[in-house]
Design an enzyme around this catalytic site. Structure first.
Site, PDB file in Angstrom:
ATOM      1  N   ASP A 115      -2.981   2.287  -6.069  1.00  0.00           N
ATOM      2  CA  ASP A 115      -1.822   2.312  -5.175  1.00  0.00           C
ATOM      3  C   ASP A 115      -1.787   1.146  -4.182  1.00  0.00           C
ATOM      4  O   ASP A 115      -1.111   1.222  -3.154  1.00  0.00           O
ATOM      5  CB  ASP A 115      -1.798   3.634  -4.409  1.00  0.00           C
ATOM      6  CG  ASP A 115      -3.015   3.817  -3.513  1.00  0.00           C
ATOM      7  OD1 ASP A 115      -4.005   3.071  -3.673  1.00  0.00           O
ATOM      8  OD2 ASP A 115      -2.990   4.715  -2.650  1.00  0.00           O
ATOM      9  N   GLU A 116      -2.459   0.059  -4.516  1.00  0.00           N
ATOM     10  CA  GLU A 116      -2.604  -1.022  -3.537  1.00  0.00           C
ATOM     11  C   GLU A 116      -2.782  -2.359  -4.254  1.00  0.00           C
ATOM     12  O   GLU A 116      -3.450  -2.434  -5.280  1.00  0.00           O
ATOM     13  CB  GLU A 116      -3.831  -0.711  -2.667  1.00  0.00           C
ATOM     14  CG  GLU A 116      -4.130  -1.685  -1.579  1.00  0.00           C
ATOM     15  CD  GLU A 116      -5.413  -1.329  -0.831  1.00  0.00           C
ATOM     16  OE1 GLU A 116      -5.688  -1.988   0.176  1.00  0.00           O
ATOM     17  OE2 GLU A 116      -6.147  -0.410  -1.267  1.00  0.00           O
ATOM     18  N   ASP A 147       0.854  -1.183   0.000  1.00  0.00           N
ATOM     19  CA  ASP A 147       0.000   0.000   0.000  1.00  0.00           C
ATOM     20  C   ASP A 147       0.895   1.240   0.000  1.00  0.00           C
ATOM     21  O   ASP A 147       1.686   1.442   0.921  1.00  0.00           O
ATOM     22  CB  ASP A 147      -0.890  -0.020   1.253  1.00  0.00           C
ATOM     23  CG  ASP A 147      -1.985   1.031   1.198  1.00  0.00           C
ATOM     24  OD1 ASP A 147      -2.154   1.668   0.144  1.00  0.00           O
ATOM     25  OD2 ASP A 147      -2.682   1.204   2.222  1.00  0.00           O
ATOM     26  N   MET A 148       0.805   2.038  -1.069  1.00  0.00           N
ATOM     27  CA  MET A 148       1.591   3.263  -1.148  1.00  0.00           C
ATOM     28  C   MET A 148       1.164   4.223  -0.042  1.00  0.00           C
ATOM     29  O   MET A 148      -0.023   4.298   0.294  1.00  0.00           O
ATOM     30  CB  MET A 148       1.413   3.924  -2.506  1.00  0.00           C
ATOM     31  CG  MET A 148       1.891   3.093  -3.687  1.00  0.00           C
ATOM     32  SD  MET A 148       3.648   2.714  -3.642  1.00  0.00           S
ATOM     33  CE  MET A 148       4.365   4.358  -3.789  1.00  0.00           C
TER      34      MET A 148
END
Length: 368
Positions: free
Chosen positions: A104-105, A10-11
Protein backbone atom coordinates in the site's frame (compact mmCIF):
# COMPACT_ATOMS: atom_id res chain seq x y z
CA UNK A 1 22.27 19.04 -11.43
CA UNK A 2 18.46 19.03 -11.85
CA UNK A 3 16.42 18.53 -8.70
CA UNK A 4 14.28 15.43 -8.65
CA UNK A 5 10.53 15.54 -8.20
CA UNK A 6 9.61 12.72 -5.84
CA UNK A 7 6.14 11.63 -4.75
CA UNK A 8 5.45 9.24 -1.89
CA UNK A 9 2.00 7.67 -1.76
CA UNK A 10 0.54 5.81 1.20
CA UNK A 11 -2.94 4.27 1.39
CA UNK A 12 -4.85 5.33 4.50
CA UNK A 13 -5.42 2.49 7.01
CA UNK A 14 -5.41 0.21 3.98
CA UNK A 15 -6.69 -3.17 5.23
CA UNK A 16 -9.32 -1.56 7.45
CA UNK A 17 -10.36 0.86 4.70
CA UNK A 18 -10.89 -2.05 2.26
CA UNK A 19 -13.09 -3.78 4.83
CA UNK A 20 -15.12 -0.60 5.36
CA UNK A 21 -15.50 -0.12 1.61
CA UNK A 22 -16.64 -3.72 1.10
CA UNK A 23 -19.00 -3.51 4.09
CA UNK A 24 -20.43 0.04 4.22
CA UNK A 25 -22.07 -0.66 7.59
CA UNK A 26 -18.55 -0.62 9.09
CA UNK A 27 -17.82 2.97 8.05
CA UNK A 28 -17.33 5.28 11.00
CA UNK A 29 -16.71 2.35 13.33
CA UNK A 30 -13.60 1.07 15.09
CA UNK A 31 -12.38 -1.69 12.75
CA UNK A 32 -9.34 -3.76 13.71
CA UNK A 33 -7.87 -6.16 11.16
CA UNK A 34 -5.80 -9.04 12.49
CA UNK A 35 -8.26 -11.63 13.65
CA UNK A 36 -10.66 -12.20 16.51
CA UNK A 37 -8.33 -14.49 18.44
CA UNK A 38 -6.58 -12.94 21.44
CA UNK A 39 -3.34 -14.54 20.27
CA UNK A 40 -2.98 -12.51 17.07
CA UNK A 41 -1.66 -9.02 16.45
CA UNK A 42 -3.18 -5.94 14.87
CA UNK A 43 -2.24 -5.61 11.19
CA UNK A 44 -3.95 -2.27 10.83
CA UNK A 45 -6.97 -0.46 12.17
CA UNK A 46 -9.33 2.32 11.17
CA UNK A 47 -8.76 5.88 12.32
CA UNK A 48 -11.78 5.49 14.60
CA UNK A 49 -9.93 2.66 16.39
CA UNK A 50 -6.71 4.67 16.61
CA UNK A 51 -8.44 7.15 18.90
CA UNK A 52 -8.31 4.40 21.54
CA UNK A 53 -4.53 4.08 21.22
CA UNK A 54 -4.62 1.00 19.01
CA UNK A 55 -1.80 0.61 16.47
CA UNK A 56 -0.28 -2.00 14.18
CA UNK A 57 1.72 -4.82 15.81
CA UNK A 58 -0.24 -4.44 19.06
CA UNK A 59 -1.44 -7.80 20.48
CA UNK A 60 -5.16 -8.34 19.88
CA UNK A 61 -5.81 -9.02 23.56
CA UNK A 62 -4.39 -5.58 24.40
CA UNK A 63 -6.46 -3.94 21.65
CA UNK A 64 -9.60 -5.55 23.07
CA UNK A 65 -8.79 -4.14 26.49
CA UNK A 66 -8.58 -0.64 25.03
CA UNK A 67 -11.47 -1.02 22.58
CA UNK A 68 -13.77 -3.88 23.63
CA UNK A 69 -16.58 -2.64 21.36
CA UNK A 70 -14.31 -2.69 18.27
CA UNK A 71 -15.03 -4.87 15.25
CA UNK A 72 -12.26 -7.45 14.91
CA UNK A 73 -11.81 -8.99 11.46
CA UNK A 74 -9.49 -11.62 9.96
CA UNK A 75 -6.91 -10.66 7.34
CA UNK A 76 -8.01 -11.18 3.70
CA UNK A 77 -4.68 -11.12 1.84
CA UNK A 78 -6.07 -11.94 -1.59
CA UNK A 79 -8.64 -9.11 -1.46
CA UNK A 80 -6.02 -6.58 -0.36
CA UNK A 81 -3.68 -7.68 -3.15
CA UNK A 82 -6.52 -7.25 -5.65
CA UNK A 83 -7.13 -3.65 -4.56
CA UNK A 84 -3.38 -2.98 -4.39
CA UNK A 85 -3.04 -4.00 -8.04
CA UNK A 86 -5.70 -1.46 -8.97
CA UNK A 87 -3.80 1.27 -7.14
CA UNK A 88 -0.45 0.38 -8.68
CA UNK A 89 -2.00 0.30 -12.15
CA UNK A 90 -2.85 3.97 -11.59
CA UNK A 91 0.70 4.75 -10.45
CA UNK A 92 2.19 3.09 -13.53
CA UNK A 93 -0.09 5.20 -15.72
CA UNK A 94 1.82 8.22 -14.40
CA UNK A 95 5.38 6.89 -14.73
CA UNK A 96 7.42 3.69 -15.00
CA UNK A 97 9.67 5.00 -12.23
CA UNK A 98 7.72 3.42 -9.37
CA UNK A 99 9.38 1.88 -6.33
CA UNK A 100 6.93 -0.31 -4.37
CA UNK A 101 7.69 -0.32 -0.65
CA UNK A 102 4.78 -2.52 0.40
CA UNK A 103 1.30 -3.53 -0.70
CA UNK A 104 0.00 0.00 0.00
CA UNK A 105 2.97 2.33 -0.33
CA UNK A 106 5.36 3.51 -3.06
CA UNK A 107 7.75 6.19 -4.30
CA UNK A 108 7.42 7.75 -7.76
CA UNK A 109 10.06 9.80 -9.58
CA UNK A 110 8.15 12.20 -11.85
CA UNK A 111 11.14 14.37 -12.80
CA UNK A 112 10.61 13.66 -16.50
CA UNK A 113 6.85 14.20 -16.48
CA UNK A 114 5.63 17.36 -18.21
CA UNK A 115 2.65 17.88 -15.92
CA UNK A 116 2.92 19.94 -12.75
CA UNK A 117 3.76 17.95 -9.64
CA UNK A 118 0.67 19.02 -7.70
CA UNK A 119 -1.58 18.16 -10.66
CA UNK A 120 -0.10 14.66 -10.81
CA UNK A 121 -0.67 14.19 -7.08
CA UNK A 122 -4.29 15.31 -7.41
CA UNK A 123 -4.79 12.98 -10.38
CA UNK A 124 -3.51 10.00 -8.37
CA UNK A 125 -5.78 10.81 -5.44
CA UNK A 126 -8.84 11.27 -7.65
CA UNK A 127 -8.24 8.10 -9.67
CA UNK A 128 -7.65 5.96 -6.57
CA UNK A 129 -10.85 7.26 -5.02
CA UNK A 130 -12.90 6.77 -8.20
CA UNK A 131 -11.68 3.23 -8.89
CA UNK A 132 -11.42 1.84 -5.36
CA UNK A 133 -13.47 4.17 -3.16
CA UNK A 134 -10.41 4.57 -0.90
CA UNK A 135 -8.27 7.54 0.07
CA UNK A 136 -4.54 7.92 -0.35
CA UNK A 137 -2.15 10.42 1.23
CA UNK A 138 0.53 12.01 -0.96
CA UNK A 139 3.83 13.64 -0.03
CA UNK A 140 5.84 15.73 -2.51
CA UNK A 141 9.43 16.89 -2.27
CA UNK A 142 12.84 16.85 -3.93
CA UNK A 143 14.06 13.67 -2.22
CA UNK A 144 12.72 10.43 -0.76
CA UNK A 145 13.16 11.25 2.92
CA UNK A 146 11.18 14.48 2.72
CA UNK A 147 8.51 13.05 0.39
CA UNK A 148 7.79 10.18 2.80
CA UNK A 149 7.74 12.59 5.72
CA UNK A 150 5.28 14.81 3.82
CA UNK A 151 2.82 11.98 3.06
CA UNK A 152 2.35 11.43 6.78
CA UNK A 153 1.77 15.12 7.47
CA UNK A 154 -1.96 15.49 6.83
CA UNK A 155 -3.25 11.92 7.05
CA UNK A 156 -5.78 10.70 6.17
CA UNK A 157 -6.49 11.84 2.60
CA UNK A 158 -3.74 14.42 2.84
CA UNK A 159 -1.39 16.13 0.45
CA UNK A 160 1.74 18.02 1.49
CA UNK A 161 4.66 19.66 -0.31
CA UNK A 162 8.05 20.24 1.34
CA UNK A 163 10.32 22.59 -0.61
CA UNK A 164 14.01 23.38 -0.14
CA UNK A 165 13.13 26.74 1.34
CA UNK A 166 11.21 25.05 4.17
CA UNK A 167 14.20 22.99 5.31
CA UNK A 168 15.39 22.68 8.04
CA UNK A 169 12.89 24.90 9.88
CA UNK A 170 9.88 22.68 9.10
CA UNK A 171 11.75 19.67 10.49
CA UNK A 172 12.91 21.18 13.79
CA UNK A 173 9.85 20.43 15.96
CA UNK A 174 9.57 16.80 14.81
CA UNK A 175 10.61 13.95 17.14
CA UNK A 176 13.83 12.15 16.24
CA UNK A 177 12.04 8.91 15.35
CA UNK A 178 10.62 10.68 12.29
CA UNK A 179 14.08 10.59 10.70
CA UNK A 180 14.58 7.66 8.32
CA UNK A 181 17.46 5.60 9.76
CA UNK A 182 16.62 6.23 13.42
CA UNK A 183 14.84 3.18 14.78
CA UNK A 184 13.30 2.46 18.16
CA UNK A 185 16.58 1.60 19.86
CA UNK A 186 18.49 4.54 18.42
CA UNK A 187 15.60 6.87 19.24
CA UNK A 188 15.51 5.68 22.86
CA UNK A 189 19.27 6.10 23.12
CA UNK A 190 19.02 9.68 21.90
CA UNK A 191 16.06 10.45 24.18
CA UNK A 192 18.02 9.21 27.19
CA UNK A 193 20.65 11.91 26.65
CA UNK A 194 18.09 14.64 26.06
CA UNK A 195 17.92 14.55 22.27
CA UNK A 196 14.17 14.68 21.65
CA UNK A 197 13.65 16.64 18.42
CA UNK A 198 15.31 17.18 15.06
CA UNK A 199 16.26 20.63 16.31
CA UNK A 200 18.27 18.90 19.04
CA UNK A 201 19.91 16.71 16.40
CA UNK A 202 20.86 19.75 14.33
CA UNK A 203 22.94 21.01 17.25
CA UNK A 204 25.20 17.94 17.05
CA UNK A 205 28.25 17.70 14.82
CA UNK A 206 28.68 14.96 12.25
CA UNK A 207 31.24 13.27 14.49
CA UNK A 208 28.82 13.44 17.45
CA UNK A 209 26.23 11.56 15.41
CA UNK A 210 28.79 8.99 14.26
CA UNK A 211 29.79 8.40 17.88
CA UNK A 212 26.14 7.98 18.87
CA UNK A 213 24.73 6.11 15.87
CA UNK A 214 27.69 4.54 14.11
CA UNK A 215 28.12 4.74 10.33
CA UNK A 216 24.50 5.81 9.81
CA UNK A 217 25.32 8.99 11.69
CA UNK A 218 26.82 10.45 8.48
CA UNK A 219 23.62 9.95 6.47
CA UNK A 220 21.43 11.24 9.29
CA UNK A 221 23.60 14.37 9.66
CA UNK A 222 22.92 15.24 6.02
CA UNK A 223 19.33 13.94 5.94
CA UNK A 224 18.08 16.35 8.62
CA UNK A 225 19.60 19.14 6.53
CA UNK A 226 17.51 18.10 3.55
CA UNK A 227 20.11 15.99 1.73
CA UNK A 228 19.16 12.47 0.66
CA UNK A 229 20.92 10.96 -2.36
CA UNK A 230 18.82 7.78 -2.57
CA UNK A 231 17.22 7.26 -5.98
CA UNK A 232 13.85 5.72 -6.73
CA UNK A 233 14.71 2.05 -7.38
CA UNK A 234 12.47 0.48 -9.97
CA UNK A 235 14.28 -2.87 -9.69
CA UNK A 236 13.83 -3.42 -5.96
CA UNK A 237 14.58 -7.09 -5.51
CA UNK A 238 12.19 -9.23 -3.52
CA UNK A 239 14.40 -11.38 -1.32
CA UNK A 240 11.73 -13.66 0.09
CA UNK A 241 8.03 -14.51 -0.01
CA UNK A 242 6.34 -15.98 3.03
CA UNK A 243 3.26 -16.52 5.15
CA UNK A 244 2.89 -17.06 8.88
CA UNK A 245 0.18 -17.18 11.53
CA UNK A 246 -0.20 -17.23 15.28
CA UNK A 247 -2.08 -20.38 16.29
CA UNK A 248 -5.36 -20.22 18.17
CA UNK A 249 -3.78 -22.54 20.75
CA UNK A 250 -0.25 -23.79 21.37
CA UNK A 251 0.47 -27.24 19.99
CA UNK A 252 3.15 -29.90 19.61
CA UNK A 253 1.13 -31.82 17.03
CA UNK A 254 3.19 -32.03 13.84
CA UNK A 255 0.21 -33.06 11.74
CA UNK A 256 -1.67 -29.95 12.79
CA UNK A 257 1.33 -27.79 11.96
CA UNK A 258 1.62 -29.46 8.56
CA UNK A 259 -1.95 -28.41 7.75
CA UNK A 260 -0.82 -24.79 8.08
CA UNK A 261 2.27 -25.47 5.98
CA UNK A 262 0.04 -26.92 3.26
CA UNK A 263 -2.08 -23.75 3.16
CA UNK A 264 1.04 -21.57 3.14
CA UNK A 265 2.59 -23.64 0.34
CA UNK A 266 -0.49 -22.99 -1.79
CA UNK A 267 -0.41 -19.23 -1.15
CA UNK A 268 3.35 -18.95 -1.67
CA UNK A 269 3.13 -20.98 -4.88
CA UNK A 270 0.46 -18.63 -6.23
CA UNK A 271 2.60 -15.62 -5.32
CA UNK A 272 5.64 -17.09 -7.10
CA UNK A 273 3.59 -17.74 -10.23
CA UNK A 274 2.20 -14.19 -10.25
CA UNK A 275 5.72 -12.76 -10.05
CA UNK A 276 7.21 -15.24 -12.53
CA UNK A 277 9.65 -16.59 -9.91
CA UNK A 278 11.02 -19.99 -8.95
CA UNK A 279 12.74 -20.62 -5.59
CA UNK A 280 15.48 -22.92 -4.28
CA UNK A 281 15.38 -22.28 -0.53
CA UNK A 282 12.37 -23.24 1.62
CA UNK A 283 12.40 -22.22 5.27
CA UNK A 284 9.99 -22.95 8.08
CA UNK A 285 9.77 -20.63 11.05
CA UNK A 286 8.32 -21.43 14.45
CA UNK A 287 7.96 -19.55 17.70
CA UNK A 288 7.44 -21.51 20.88
CA UNK A 289 5.31 -20.70 23.91
CA UNK A 290 8.26 -18.81 25.41
CA UNK A 291 8.45 -16.64 22.25
CA UNK A 292 11.77 -18.21 21.26
CA UNK A 293 12.16 -18.37 17.47
CA UNK A 294 13.27 -21.53 15.62
CA UNK A 295 13.88 -21.87 11.89
CA UNK A 296 14.97 -24.62 9.54
CA UNK A 297 15.85 -24.03 5.90
CA UNK A 298 16.52 -26.41 3.02
CA UNK A 299 18.21 -25.37 -0.22
CA UNK A 300 17.62 -27.80 -3.05
CA UNK A 301 19.37 -28.34 -6.40
CA UNK A 302 16.53 -27.12 -8.61
CA UNK A 303 14.25 -24.09 -8.69
CA UNK A 304 10.60 -24.85 -7.94
CA UNK A 305 7.24 -23.17 -7.44
CA UNK A 306 4.81 -26.10 -7.37
CA UNK A 307 2.80 -26.10 -4.15
CA UNK A 308 3.21 -29.86 -3.62
CA UNK A 309 6.99 -29.70 -3.89
CA UNK A 310 7.15 -26.69 -1.57
CA UNK A 311 4.93 -28.46 0.95
CA UNK A 312 6.95 -31.70 0.83
CA UNK A 313 10.22 -29.87 1.52
CA UNK A 314 8.64 -27.80 4.29
CA UNK A 315 7.26 -30.99 5.87
CA UNK A 316 10.71 -32.60 5.74
CA UNK A 317 12.18 -29.52 7.42
CA UNK A 318 9.53 -29.76 10.14
CA UNK A 319 10.31 -33.43 10.74
CA UNK A 320 14.04 -32.74 10.92
CA UNK A 321 13.62 -29.74 13.19
CA UNK A 322 12.06 -31.65 16.04
CA UNK A 323 9.51 -30.14 18.40
CA UNK A 324 10.41 -30.01 22.07
CA UNK A 325 8.19 -27.09 23.15
CA UNK A 326 4.61 -26.08 22.44
CA UNK A 327 4.44 -23.95 19.28
CA UNK A 328 2.43 -20.71 19.11
CA UNK A 329 3.45 -19.46 15.63
CA UNK A 330 4.23 -21.25 12.36
CA UNK A 331 5.47 -19.77 9.08
CA UNK A 332 6.80 -20.74 5.66
CA UNK A 333 9.16 -18.66 3.52
CA UNK A 334 10.77 -19.23 0.12
CA UNK A 335 13.85 -17.38 -1.16
CA UNK A 336 16.84 -17.67 -3.47
CA UNK A 337 14.89 -16.77 -6.60
CA UNK A 338 15.29 -17.27 -10.33
CA UNK A 339 13.02 -16.40 -13.26
CA UNK A 340 13.73 -19.71 -14.98
CA UNK A 341 13.39 -23.27 -13.56
CA UNK A 342 17.08 -24.13 -13.96
CA UNK A 343 18.64 -26.99 -12.06
CA UNK A 344 21.96 -26.59 -10.27
CA UNK A 345 24.09 -29.46 -11.63
CA UNK A 346 26.93 -30.89 -9.57
CA UNK A 347 30.23 -32.01 -11.14
CA UNK A 348 29.02 -35.61 -11.11
CA UNK A 349 25.68 -34.63 -12.68
CA UNK A 350 27.63 -32.96 -15.47
CA UNK A 351 29.82 -36.03 -16.06
CA UNK A 352 26.74 -38.31 -16.09
CA UNK A 353 25.01 -36.02 -18.57
CA UNK A 354 28.09 -36.01 -20.81
CA UNK A 355 28.30 -39.82 -20.75
CA UNK A 356 24.58 -40.07 -21.44
CA UNK A 357 24.89 -37.82 -24.46
CA UNK A 358 27.92 -39.74 -25.69
CA UNK A 359 26.05 -43.04 -25.44
CA UNK A 360 23.37 -41.61 -27.71
CA UNK A 361 25.96 -40.69 -30.33
CA UNK A 362 26.04 -43.51 -32.92
CA UNK A 363 29.42 -42.61 -34.39
CA UNK A 364 32.36 -44.99 -33.96
CA UNK A 365 34.77 -43.61 -31.34
CA UNK A 366 36.87 -46.81 -31.16
CA UNK A 367 39.88 -45.18 -32.78
CA UNK A 368 40.37 -42.88 -29.78
Amino acid sequence: MMDHRIIHVDMDAFFAAVEQQDQPELKGKAVIVGGSSNRGIVCTCSYEARKFGIHSAMPIFMAKQRCPHGIYLPVRHERYREVSRQVFDILYEVTDLVEPLSIDEAFLDISDCEEKTYDIAKYIKEQVNQKTGLTISVGISYNKFLAKLASDWNKPDGIKIITKEMVPDILKPLPVHKVFGIGRKSGSKLNQIGIETIEDLLSLSEQNLIDLLGKSGVEIYHRIRGVDQRMVEIDRQIKSIGRETTLTRDTMDKEELKKYLFIFAQEVSQSLKRRGFFARTITIKMKDAHFKAHSKGKTIEKYIRDEKEIYEIASEALEENGIEEYIRLIGLTVSNFSTVPIEQLTFYDTVDKTLENASKDKRDWSYL
